[in-house]
Design a protein around this motif. Structure first.
Motif, PDB file in Angstrom:
ATOM      1  N   ILE A  24     -39.222 -92.100  51.309  1.00  0.00           N
ATOM      2  CA  ILE A  24     -38.789 -90.712  51.493  1.00  0.00           C
ATOM      3  C   ILE A  24     -39.702 -89.780  50.700  1.00  0.00           C
ATOM      4  N   GLY A  25     -40.068 -88.670  51.311  1.00  0.00           N
ATOM      5  CA  GLY A  25     -40.862 -87.662  50.615  1.00  0.00           C
ATOM      6  C   GLY A  25     -42.327 -88.029  50.483  1.00  0.00           C
ATOM      7  N   GLY A  26     -42.843 -88.884  51.368  1.00  0.00           N
ATOM      8  CA  GLY A  26     -44.263 -89.215  51.329  1.00  0.00           C
ATOM      9  C   GLY A  26     -44.628 -90.299  50.340  1.00  0.00           C
TER      10      GLY A  26
END
Length: 627
Positions: A24-26
């Protein structure tokens, strides 16, 4: 997208795979994997790379329970994978595992042998030790003349390239000095063994032969990471110590050792006598024909001189109930009989360049650390040939180093036995040997690897990359370190405020007290195992009285406890007084080196004897048995 298993054809190109993990979130991670090359079939077996016939398995863990679990996991893995090459298993354990404080080692021939040893945990094969991380000093001890024998370290010469290289270099240097190839005498053909044995007893040959073997073993140990912080030699052994310390070049040392041996051999014959008395008690028996040649322990020394005078002294001592022993020597070394060659030998030493020692070693003449002005003085080496060998004083000086490890470099166990006689009951020092005694029927490699393993147990950091430099070994999958699950939870009521805690503290105090009561037993590689029956208890009691040790286990080795041939004579006498059996001294020294083995031999003799007697004779016979 594959939905079923299918063959991944390579077409000559290594298999590669991309693996991605998306977060999640890169927070993404990517890795490309490529298959490892398959090289197992490339193992070379033959003359070019000869594998050791035995392997050293080293296992360690952070706790005693974890050590047992590591061992059990390895046993189960070997049971399931009997096709494994034991060399690869040992290599993986030694180079692919960290070393922790609880340690275990065993030397094995193959997987089946490893399973047998690790399942039974035979205390005479599997050694355990608890060693905190520390830099323990290693002291090399170099044996003196009389320890040499035909085929000493032969298997090591055949298997270990470093050892073979050093022996070959020395033998080539010695050819013009000796007029022969020393290797043909140390490692003769089957037909030449008797002739070679006689030649090796000659001083002119014995001293160079001992130097070569001791120098080569020392270089091998140093290559494996076992490096001395100090050294001591007994007579000719000091020349090996001086050479390793840089006082002599190898070429000069071999030339001097050869000249020394030749000069001594040309002198009139004499004898040497081992006497179980301290120097001050021997001095009244001496005259101008006798000299104290060596002080080997606080209670033993060697007298040297004319054969007739030595024989007379032995007869007189025997009349006083003192058992002395003639040594297997041709000359009266370190006595006044050496004086005719002192000046000539000093001139030989003047021809070579002497340097200050780079590794400290003990002087035989003074019994303490050699000084630079002594090591570089030709007169010192001349007097070294004549004067008393103060080995005992030197050992006491070396014992000032806490937790020292004494390693005898040379054939047999003479210096190891003498050193053990200096140890305090609660000592932290360890004494080991590098080469087997000629009468010990076991592999040279097994003996050396056991010593290397016990050095590792004691905390010495082995250079495994050098140890395996001439073998083609591979890492193989083995069980990893076991996770020890422990429960940590804050209890509702603290036990620290309860009276019930007192019994716990009491038991701990008892355990600590018991621990200190065992300090009188020397630190050995095997665990203490108490007597299992009355016969073993009686024999163990005799051992304790003769050796002066408060606690002896039934599998403790006689020589590991500091025994020697004179003590063996007393032990045999005590056993014959307590049991109506004939236990020859030869059997005691070769076949029955533990309490358990002696009990087995005595019991077998008594059973055989009783079977031959009538009921009345049996009762009379048993009445002669103490206890």
């Amino acid at each position: 997208m594959n939905t079923t298993l299918s063959e991944w054809k390579t077409h000559g190109i290594p298999r590669r795979a991309g693996v991605s993990s998306f977060g999640i979130g890169g927070t993404n991670a990517h890795v490309i994997l490529q298959e490892a090359p398959f090289v197992r079939e490339q193992r070379i077996v033959g003359a070019e790379v000869q594998e050791r016939g035995y392997q050293l398995l080293c296992i360690s863990a952070k706790t005693e329970n974890a050590l047992e679990q590591v061992t059990a996991n390895l046993v189960n893995h070997l049971k399931e994978h009997r096709e494994l090459n034991l060399a690869d298993v040992a290599y993986t354990l030694n180079v692919g595992r960290r070393t922790f404080e609880y340690r275990r080692m065993v030397v094995c021939r193959d997987v089946d042998d490893a399973l047998k040893a690790l399942i039974s945990l035979d205390p005479q094969r599997v050694f355990n030790y608890y060693q905190k991380s520390s830099k323990r000093p290693v002291i090399f001890m170099f044996s003196g003349q009389g320890a040499q024998y035909v085929n000493m370290a032969r298997e090591i010469y055949e298997v270990e390239p470093i050892f073979r290289q050093q022996v070959d270099i020395c033998a080539d240097i010695l050819k013009p000095h000796l007029g022969l190839d020393l290797r043909q005498l140390i490692y003769p053909s089957e037909q030449q063994i008797a002739t070679a044995s006689m030649q090796l007893q000659q001083t002119a040959i014995a001293q160079p032969a001992l130097f070569v073997i001791e120098y080569a073993i020392a270089k091998l140990c140093m290559q494996w990471g076992v490096r001395p912080t100090a050294m001591i030699g007994h007579s000719i052994g000091e020349y090996v110590a001086a050479t390793l310390a840089g006082v002599f070049s190898l070429e000069d040392a071999l030339a001097l050792v050869t000249a020394r041996g030749e000069m001594m051999q040309l002198l009139p014959l004499g004898s040497m006598l081992a006497v179980p008395l301290p120097e001050k008690d021997v001095q009244p028996f001496l005259d101008k024909e006798l000299s104290v040649a060596a002080i080997n322990s606080p209670s033993t020394c060697v007298v040297s001189g004319r054969t007739e005078a030595i024989e007379a002294l032995q007869t007189y001592l025997g009349s006083k109930g003192i058992d002395s022993r003639l040594l297997h020597t041709s000359h009266a070394f370190h006595s006044q009989m050496m004086e005719p060659v002192l000046a000539s030998f000093q001139e030989q030493v003047k021809k070579v360049r002497l340097k200050s020692p780079q590794i400290p070693f003990i002087s035989n003449l003074t019994g303490t650390w050699i000084r630079n002005d002594e090591a570089t003085n030709p007169n010192y080496w001349s007097q070294h040939l004549r004067s008393c060998v103060r080995f005992s004083d030197g050992i006491f000086e070396l014992l000032k180093q806490p937790q020292g490890i004494f390693l005898e470099i040379g054939p047999g166990r003479t210096l190891s036995t003498l050193t053990k006689q200096h140890l305090a009951p609660d000592t932290n020092q360890l004494v080991l040997t590098s080469l087997r005694h000629p009468q010990e029927q076991q592999s040279d490699i097994t003996f050396l690897l056991n010593t290397l393993g016990r050095l590792w147990l004691a905390g010495i950091e082995i250079d495994w990359s050098e140890f395996y430099s001439d073998e083609q070994c591979y890492r193989v999958p083995l069980p990893t370190y076991p996770f020890e699950r422990q429960r940590y939870w804050i209890e509702a009521k603290s036990l620290l405020l309860s009276d019930e805690i007192n019994p716990i503290f009491d038991s701990k105090e008892i355990e600590i007290k018991d621990l200190y009561s065992q300090y009188s037993r020397p630190i050995l590689g095997n665990s203490y195992i108490a007597a299992t029956d009355e016969l073993e208890q009686q024999i163990a009691q005799i051992w304790q009285e003769v050796l002066g040790i408060e606690q002896v286990g039934i599998y403790d080795n006689f020589f590991d406890l500091g025994g020697d041939s004179l003590i063996a004579t007393q032990l045999a006498s005590r056993l014959q007084v307590n049991f109506p059996v004939e236990l020859p001294l030869r059997d005691l020294l070769l076949q029955a080196l533990t309490v358990a083995k002696q009990a087995e031999m005595i019991e077998a003799f008594m059973i055989e004897k009783i079977a031959e007697l009538s009921e009345e004779e049996v009762e009379a016979f048993l009445n002669t048995v103490h206890g």
